[in-house]
Design a protein around this motif. Structure first.
Motif, PDB file in Angstrom:
ATOM      1  N   UNK A   1       4.930   2.358  20.666  1.00 22.09           N
ATOM      2  CA  UNK A   1       4.871   1.150  21.659  1.00 22.09           C
ATOM      3  C   UNK A   1       4.087  -0.063  20.829  1.00 22.09           C
ATOM      4  N   UNK A   2       3.447   0.061  20.130  1.00 21.91           N
ATOM      5  CA  UNK A   2       2.742  -1.170  19.493  1.00 21.91           C
ATOM      6  C   UNK A   2       2.940  -1.434  17.881  1.00 21.91           C
ATOM      7  N   UNK A   3       3.009  -0.167  17.197  1.00 18.67           N
ATOM      8  CA  UNK A   3       3.016  -0.605  15.716  1.00 18.67           C
ATOM      9  C   UNK A   3       1.645  -0.023  15.272  1.00 18.67           C
ATOM     10  N   UNK A   4       1.523   0.667  14.180  1.00 16.22           N
ATOM     11  CA  UNK A   4       0.380   0.981  13.265  1.00 16.22           C
ATOM     12  C   UNK A   4       0.635   0.666  11.867  1.00 16.22           C
ATOM     13  N   UNK A   5      -0.261   0.267  11.322  1.00 14.77           N
ATOM     14  CA  UNK A   5      -0.390   0.358   9.836  1.00 14.77           C
ATOM     15  C   UNK A   5      -0.512   1.833   9.286  1.00 14.77           C
ATOM     16  N   UNK A   6       0.672   2.457   8.861  1.00 11.44           N
ATOM     17  CA  UNK A   6       0.458   4.116   8.636  1.00 11.44           C
ATOM     18  C   UNK A   6      -0.236   4.291   7.388  1.00 11.44           C
ATOM     19  N   UNK A   7      -0.663   3.267   6.764  1.00 15.42           N
ATOM     20  CA  UNK A   7      -1.539   3.345   5.409  1.00 15.42           C
ATOM     21  C   UNK A   7      -2.867   3.586   5.707  1.00 15.42           C
ATOM     22  N   UNK A   8      -3.310   3.260   7.109  1.00 19.43           N
ATOM     23  CA  UNK A   8      -4.755   2.886   7.291  1.00 19.43           C
ATOM     24  C   UNK A   8      -4.902   3.792   8.535  1.00 19.43           C
TER      25      UNK A   8
ATOM     26  N   UNK B   1     -10.475   2.231   1.572  1.00 18.95           N
ATOM     27  CA  UNK B   1      -9.862   3.413   1.007  1.00 18.95           C
ATOM     28  C   UNK B   1      -8.436   3.744   2.092  1.00 18.95           C
ATOM     29  N   UNK B   2      -7.625   2.939   2.068  1.00 16.45           N
ATOM     30  CA  UNK B   2      -6.273   3.169   2.500  1.00 16.45           C
ATOM     31  C   UNK B   2      -5.396   4.458   2.023  1.00 16.45           C
ATOM     32  N   UNK B   3      -4.602   4.758   2.409  1.00 17.48           N
ATOM     33  CA  UNK B   3      -3.989   6.045   2.134  1.00 17.48           C
ATOM     34  C   UNK B   3      -3.480   5.822   0.493  1.00 17.48           C
ATOM     35  N   UNK B   4      -3.783   6.905  -0.282  1.00 12.80           N
ATOM     36  CA  UNK B   4      -3.311   6.897  -1.545  1.00 12.80           C
ATOM     37  C   UNK B   4      -4.231   6.113  -2.577  1.00 12.80           C
ATOM     38  N   UNK B   5      -5.318   5.967  -2.082  1.00 15.37           N
ATOM     39  CA  UNK B   5      -6.321   4.986  -3.019  1.00 15.37           C
ATOM     40  C   UNK B   5      -6.804   5.861  -4.279  1.00 15.37           C
ATOM     41  N   UNK B   6      -6.313   5.969  -5.221  1.00 15.95           N
ATOM     42  CA  UNK B   6      -6.634   6.915  -6.377  1.00 15.95           C
ATOM     43  C   UNK B   6      -6.554   5.926  -7.561  1.00 15.95           C
TER      44      UNK B   6
ATOM     45  N   UNK C   1       0.886  -1.054   0.047  1.00 16.16           N
ATOM     46  CA  UNK C   1       0.105   0.060  -0.178  1.00 16.16           C
ATOM     47  C   UNK C   1       0.850   1.446  -0.002  1.00 16.16           C
ATOM     48  N   UNK C   2       0.340   2.519  -0.772  1.00 13.72           N
ATOM     49  CA  UNK C   2       1.110   3.800  -0.553  1.00 13.72           C
ATOM     50  C   UNK C   2       1.112   4.043   1.000  1.00 13.72           C
TER      51      UNK C   2
END
Length: 302
Positions: free
Chosen positions: A164-171, A279-284, A42-43
């Motif tokens: 601390x735990x991690x995140x999917x930065x695309x979401x 619609x995660x990040x950059x969904x175009x 993912x972007x």
């Protein structure tokens, strides 16, 4: 980086309007495997827009935590998460409550079934409390002040969650009701460097808002309650303004008139969560560009 997996749950609306959570079918399990395979590609937001902690981060657990961004008062934040967040990089969803409400409004605005599905993905739901200094309304920009405190709190929560735990930065998503919907509108522009998509319940735009990253064409699901959706301002008008502004910038937006005045459309909560997942990040272009899925509320249009 921990592997991102979709939740092993499916959220449906029953015939009487209630929510049910059940195990996935084989076909749905296959869809989840496909999502897991594509999530790594993912972007992602530019690293320049991903915040770093400015204070000491609390240990993450479900409940009310205190965050201490540098230069502003400490703020309590209600967190929903599970131990899955320690092994999976899941989504992070900000929820901004309305005037006179509280962070627990997220259980109504997003819905307990959706929150449980997000937690199962290793995701985190974040509902900041208000700073009384904001004035009549809970959020500074909604009260027409120039203080960026609320989004500095959001930055700190995101930065600490990543640490601390991690995140999917695309979401990374935002949503809210009334004053919280207006604040979500503000956040969509002012934190467009990392926001993937948003949903507003009686939010909207009444004036120009500076855009952090004009290259991010974030998507928006915009709800209002029709002509009777008025509390100080006409939310049908400002929601339409928001929709028109995004469309003028070639961003995907859908507008949904639920026709029930100034209220949360609880029948749409599963659709909002589906919209965020699509619609995660950059969904175009948007996967909805050719037509809305049948699971979207019938009162929504592109």
């Amino acid at each position: 980086m921990k592997k991102f997996l979709a939740a092993a749950f499916v959220v449906t609306l029953s015939a009487c309007g209630g929510e049910e959570v059940g195990p996935l079918t084989g076909a749905e399990d296959g869809a989840i495997e496909a999502l897991a395979e594509t999530s790594a590609s993912l972007a992602q937001p530019s690293p320049a827009f991903i915040p770093k902690p400015t204070g000491t981060c609390p240990e993450f657990q479900e409940g009310t935590l205190t965050f201490r961004p540098a230069g502003i008062p400490a703020r309590s934040v209600r967190i929903w998460m599970s131990d899955a967040a320690r092994t999976l990089d899941g989504p992070l969803i900000f929820y901004w409550h309305g005037t006179g409400s509280s962070p627990t409004e997220a259980t109504t605005g997003l819905g307990t079934a959706q929150i449980e599905a997000i937690k199962a993905q290793g995701g985190i739901v974040v509902a900041p409390s208000r700073d009384p200094a904001a004035g009549t309304f809970p959020w500074f920009y909604v009260s027409s002040t120039s203080r960026d405190d609320d989004f500095r709190v959001a930055d700190e929560v995101l930065a600490c969650a990543i640490q601390k735990v991690g995140v999917n930065v695309s979401r990374i998503h935002s949503m809210g009701m009334s004053a919280g919907g207006l604040n979500t509108t503000q956040m969509s522009y002012r934190r467009s460097g990392y926001i993937a998509s948003v949903a507003t319940y009686s939010g909207g735009r009444s004036s120009t808002i500076p855009t952090q990253d004009p290259t991010n064409k974030f998507a928006a699901m915009i709800f209002h309650g029709g002509p009777s959706d008025q509390v100080i301002i006409n939310f049908q008008t400002v929601s339409t303004n928001y929709y028109n502004d995004l469309k003028s910038k070639s961003q995907f937006a859908m507008i949904c008139n639920h026709g029930r005045g100034h209220s949360i459309p609880t029948d749409a909560r599963a659709a909002v969560w589906q919209f965020f997942q699509a619609h995660p990040f950059g969904t175009v272009p948007s996967p909805y560009a050719g037509g809305l899925p049948s699971t979207m509320p019938s009162y929504c249009q592109r």
